[in-house]
Design a protein around this motif. Sequence first.
Motif, PDB file in Angstrom:
ATOM      1  N   SER A 173      28.098 -11.363  27.719  1.00  9.40           N
ATOM      2  CA  SER A 173      27.773 -11.192  29.133  1.00  9.40           C
ATOM      3  C   SER A 173      26.330 -11.641  29.357  1.00  9.40           C
ATOM      4  O   SER A 173      25.506 -11.603  28.435  1.00  9.40           O
ATOM      5  CB  SER A 173      27.921  -9.725  29.534  1.00  9.40           C
ATOM      6  N   PRO A 174      25.990 -12.077  30.566  1.00  6.28           N
ATOM      7  CA  PRO A 174      24.597 -12.466  30.841  1.00  6.28           C
ATOM      8  C   PRO A 174      23.623 -11.323  30.580  1.00  6.28           C
ATOM      9  O   PRO A 174      22.504 -11.548  30.097  1.00  6.28           O
ATOM     10  CB  PRO A 174      24.623 -12.848  32.323  1.00  6.28           C
ATOM     11  N   GLU A 175      24.046 -10.095  30.885  1.00  8.16           N
ATOM     12  CA  GLU A 175      23.162  -8.941  30.696  1.00  8.16           C
ATOM     13  C   GLU A 175      22.854  -8.713  29.223  1.00  8.16           C
ATOM     14  O   GLU A 175      21.715  -8.412  28.853  1.00  8.16           O
ATOM     15  CB  GLU A 175      23.801  -7.689  31.301  1.00  8.16           C
ATOM     16  N   LEU A 176      23.874  -8.852  28.365  1.00 11.53           N
ATOM     17  CA  LEU A 176      23.644  -8.675  26.929  1.00 11.53           C
ATOM     18  C   LEU A 176      22.731  -9.765  26.394  1.00 11.53           C
ATOM     19  O   LEU A 176      21.839  -9.495  25.573  1.00 11.53           O
ATOM     20  CB  LEU A 176      24.977  -8.686  26.181  1.00 11.53           C
ATOM     21  N   GLN A 177      22.918 -10.989  26.838  1.00  8.04           N
ATOM     22  CA  GLN A 177      22.080 -12.086  26.350  1.00  8.04           C
ATOM     23  C   GLN A 177      20.599 -11.825  26.628  1.00  8.04           C
ATOM     24  O   GLN A 177      19.733 -12.134  25.800  1.00  8.04           O
ATOM     25  CB  GLN A 177      22.500 -13.403  26.990  1.00  8.04           C
ATOM     26  N   LYS A 178      20.306 -11.246  27.776  1.00 10.85           N
ATOM     27  CA  LYS A 178      18.908 -10.989  28.140  1.00 10.85           C
ATOM     28  C   LYS A 178      18.245  -9.983  27.204  1.00 10.85           C
ATOM     29  O   LYS A 178      17.021  -9.971  27.062  1.00 10.85           O
ATOM     30  CB  LYS A 178      18.831 -10.480  29.579  1.00 10.85           C
ATOM     31  N   ARG A 179      19.051  -9.142  26.551  1.00 14.45           N
ATOM     32  CA  ARG A 179      18.497  -8.095  25.686  1.00 14.45           C
ATOM     33  C   ARG A 179      18.407  -8.515  24.222  1.00 14.45           C
ATOM     34  O   ARG A 179      17.945  -7.736  23.385  1.00 14.45           O
ATOM     35  CB  ARG A 179      19.364  -6.825  25.775  1.00 14.45           C
TER      36      ARG A 179
END
Length: 309
Positions: A173-179
């Motif tokens: 997910s885009p959110e996981l990639q950011k972390r």
Amino acid sequence: MILASTALPSLQGLRAFLAVAEAGSFTRAAAALGLTQTAVSHQIAQLEEWLGGQLFARDKRAVSLTALGQSLLPQVEESLEALARTLAAARQGGGPKRRLMLSTTPEFGTQWLAPRLEGFLSANPGISVSVTLEYRRADLLAGEADIAIWLGSGGTGLEAQRLMLEEEFAVSSPELQKRLPNRKALLAAPLLHYEGERHTVLDWRRWHSQLFGTEEGSIGEEMSRQVDFDAGPVYPTFADMLEACRHGEGFALVRSSLVADDLKAGRLVRCFVEVLPSDLHYHLVTAPQRRPRPEITAFRQWIFAQVGE
């Protein structure tokens, strides 16, 4: 007599109910109807709201009829069959539709074909399509299917044409990639699996070793000692695994054609730069003696136009 607009539920909802009851799965029902899984789920939810009760008991591995669903099923089947017979008898001209029997894998059927199939049916109103999702290869020479879409070539006596070049890569997910951390990001979240992954050769260990090597002292050898490639949750289907991935549950190993729509819509992203050219590609497979039929020719022209866009 004119019925009030609230006297009957939508026909689409009733068709979705029958399809899910027959298939035992929202994913397989969506492919059979030429719809997305989300669309079928929405139609069932609307029908359940209209009825005031649940039709299906849902869990991660199965879908089963509730008592309400069991009591309603035979009546809906009988009513829709009667309606179909009545309308067929009332039709003026047009003749029967040509039926195309198509066999493909669950992954390709649900992720690539289902969202696009309505376009083919709209452009070819004289053709109906029966889709079978299976890992077993239908015997095209014996007439079990008219056409197939398989991972790999067709086999003796069959004609196979590659649809597209495939790549294998990890998505999140885009959110996981950011972390994700800058180093050893593969350790930052679970590696997701699904029960049929052996059929598509989407194997985390193989993918990692082909990219980074396994020689002593290499990056691949060091990481392979730290990553448990077999750990992580296992989902019933590829579609279920992708849904978990969209919600940030971990990394999914995929082929490019199976996530093209998700990447374009931004629901998933390539979380690492590493990409492995696949040794296997999806092919359109036909039996030469069946190819001249108009419905097969029409589907072949349509699908190659789709992959060329």
